[in-house]
Write a protein that holds these residues in place. Structure first.
Motif, PDB file in Angstrom:
ATOM      1  N   VAL A   1       0.799 -33.740  11.772  1.00  0.00           N
ATOM      2  CA  VAL A   1       0.752 -33.651  10.311  1.00  0.00           C
ATOM      3  C   VAL A   1       2.041 -33.019   9.810  1.00  0.00           C
ATOM      4  O   VAL A   1       2.463 -31.972  10.304  1.00  0.00           O
ATOM      5  N   SER A   2       2.673 -33.660   8.836  1.00  0.00           N
ATOM      6  CA  SER A   2       3.910 -33.166   8.227  1.00  0.00           C
ATOM      7  C   SER A   2       3.677 -33.028   6.724  1.00  0.00           C
ATOM      8  O   SER A   2       3.370 -34.011   6.045  1.00  0.00           O
ATOM      9  N   ILE A   3       3.804 -31.807   6.206  1.00  0.00           N
ATOM     10  CA  ILE A   3       3.493 -31.510   4.808  1.00  0.00           C
ATOM     11  C   ILE A   3       4.781 -31.167   4.062  1.00  0.00           C
ATOM     12  O   ILE A   3       5.508 -30.259   4.460  1.00  0.00           O
ATOM     13  N   LEU A   4       5.040 -31.876   2.973  1.00  0.00           N
ATOM     14  CA  LEU A   4       6.182 -31.605   2.112  1.00  0.00           C
ATOM     15  C   LEU A   4       5.667 -30.885   0.875  1.00  0.00           C
ATOM     16  O   LEU A   4       4.675 -31.317   0.269  1.00  0.00           O
ATOM     17  N   GLY A   5       6.315 -29.784   0.508  1.00  0.00           N
ATOM     18  CA  GLY A   5       5.852 -29.043  -0.657  1.00  0.00           C
ATOM     19  C   GLY A   5       6.926 -28.177  -1.262  1.00  0.00           C
ATOM     20  O   GLY A   5       8.068 -28.118  -0.791  1.00  0.00           O
TER      21      GLY A   5
ATOM     22  N   GLN B   1      -8.087 -36.138  -1.687  1.00  0.00           N
ATOM     23  CA  GLN B   1      -6.872 -35.887  -0.910  1.00  0.00           C
ATOM     24  C   GLN B   1      -6.931 -34.514  -0.238  1.00  0.00           C
ATOM     25  O   GLN B   1      -6.514 -34.352   0.895  1.00  0.00           O
ATOM     26  N   VAL B   2      -7.453 -33.518  -0.965  1.00  0.00           N
ATOM     27  CA  VAL B   2      -7.555 -32.159  -0.416  1.00  0.00           C
ATOM     28  C   VAL B   2      -8.583 -32.146   0.707  1.00  0.00           C
ATOM     29  O   VAL B   2      -8.362 -31.540   1.757  1.00  0.00           O
ATOM     30  N   GLN B   3      -9.701 -32.826   0.517  1.00  0.00           N
ATOM     31  CA  GLN B   3     -10.717 -32.897   1.573  1.00  0.00           C
ATOM     32  C   GLN B   3     -10.149 -33.554   2.822  1.00  0.00           C
ATOM     33  O   GLN B   3     -10.402 -33.095   3.947  1.00  0.00           O
ATOM     34  N   GLU B   4      -9.362 -34.610   2.637  1.00  0.00           N
ATOM     35  CA  GLU B   4      -8.756 -35.303   3.765  1.00  0.00           C
ATOM     36  C   GLU B   4      -7.758 -34.395   4.496  1.00  0.00           C
ATOM     37  O   GLU B   4      -7.734 -34.335   5.724  1.00  0.00           O
ATOM     38  N   LEU B   5      -6.950 -33.653   3.733  1.00  0.00           N
ATOM     39  CA  LEU B   5      -5.992 -32.741   4.353  1.00  0.00           C
ATOM     40  C   LEU B   5      -6.709 -31.615   5.094  1.00  0.00           C
ATOM     41  O   LEU B   5      -6.321 -31.257   6.202  1.00  0.00           O
ATOM     42  N   ARG B   6      -7.757 -31.082   4.518  1.00  0.00           N
ATOM     43  CA  ARG B   6      -8.529 -30.035   5.208  1.00  0.00           C
ATOM     44  C   ARG B   6      -9.063 -30.550   6.536  1.00  0.00           C
ATOM     45  O   ARG B   6      -9.042 -29.851   7.547  1.00  0.00           O
TER      46      ARG B   6
ATOM     47  N   LEU C   1      -7.770 -32.976   8.356  1.00  0.00           N
ATOM     48  CA  LEU C   1      -6.633 -33.143   9.267  1.00  0.00           C
ATOM     49  C   LEU C   1      -6.206 -31.824   9.895  1.00  0.00           C
ATOM     50  O   LEU C   1      -5.795 -31.780  11.047  1.00  0.00           O
ATOM     51  N   LEU C   2      -6.277 -30.739   9.115  1.00  0.00           N
ATOM     52  CA  LEU C   2      -5.815 -29.433   9.601  1.00  0.00           C
ATOM     53  C   LEU C   2      -6.916 -28.611  10.267  1.00  0.00           C
ATOM     54  O   LEU C   2      -6.647 -27.511  10.747  1.00  0.00           O
TER      55      LEU C   2
END
Length: 153
Positions: free
Chosen positions: A85-89, A10-15, A17-18
């Motif tokens: 990309v929309s990130i909820l945190g 998941q982290v690799q995919e987000l990296r 994307l960003l």
């Protein structure tokens, strides 16, 4: 971009994307319930545990908002590449000197002229819970990456 063998998919995919996106819009919740957004530059890679980091003045209004409502959203877009990309945190402020020193990058002097010795310097630590994204390759069907299971080893 260095990737550890411990990095979750998941982290690799987000990296990915960003990649190439340096500025996002951080949205916080004010005491009256209204949403407040402002641009924020991301100077560091996402940590292996799905954490984003942003430098900020410790006395800014966004910090007050986060102290009362930790849930935030960070959005990034490249309309020319049709990527959104929309990130909820969950956000929290840290003034840990060691963390500030390890995350410091040349160029931040624009906002913090004294560097890591700036008396008002702090970091916003945003633990990513969920990512929604849209890409032209997905025919603009929304895709979701969940990070909630990363919180429970």
């Amino acid at each position: 971009m260095t990737q550890s063998v411990d990095t979750k998919p998941q982290v690799q995919e987000l990296r990915k994307l960003l990649e190439g996106l340096e500025c996002g819009m951080l949205t916080t919740i004010d005491d009256d319930g209204s949403l407040h957004s402002r641009p924020m530059s991301m100077w560091n890679e996402i940590d292996n545990d799905a954490t984003l980091w942003f430098f900020t003045p410790a006395n800014s209004h966004k910090v007050v908002e986060i102290q009362h409502h930790q849930q935030v959203n960070v959005s990034f877009s490249t309309p020319n590449q049709e990527r959104f990309v929309s990130i909820l945190g969950i956000a929290q402020l840290t003034r840990e000197r060691q963390e500030i020193q390890s995350k410091w990058q040349p160029g931040l002097e624009i906002w913090f002229p004294k560097g890591i010795d700036e008396p008002n310097i702090a970091l916003l630590k945003i633990k990513v819970n969920k990512v929604d994204y849209w890409e032209s390759s997905s025919s603009f069907m929304p895709q979701t990456i969940s990070f909630l299971e990363l919180s429970h080893p």
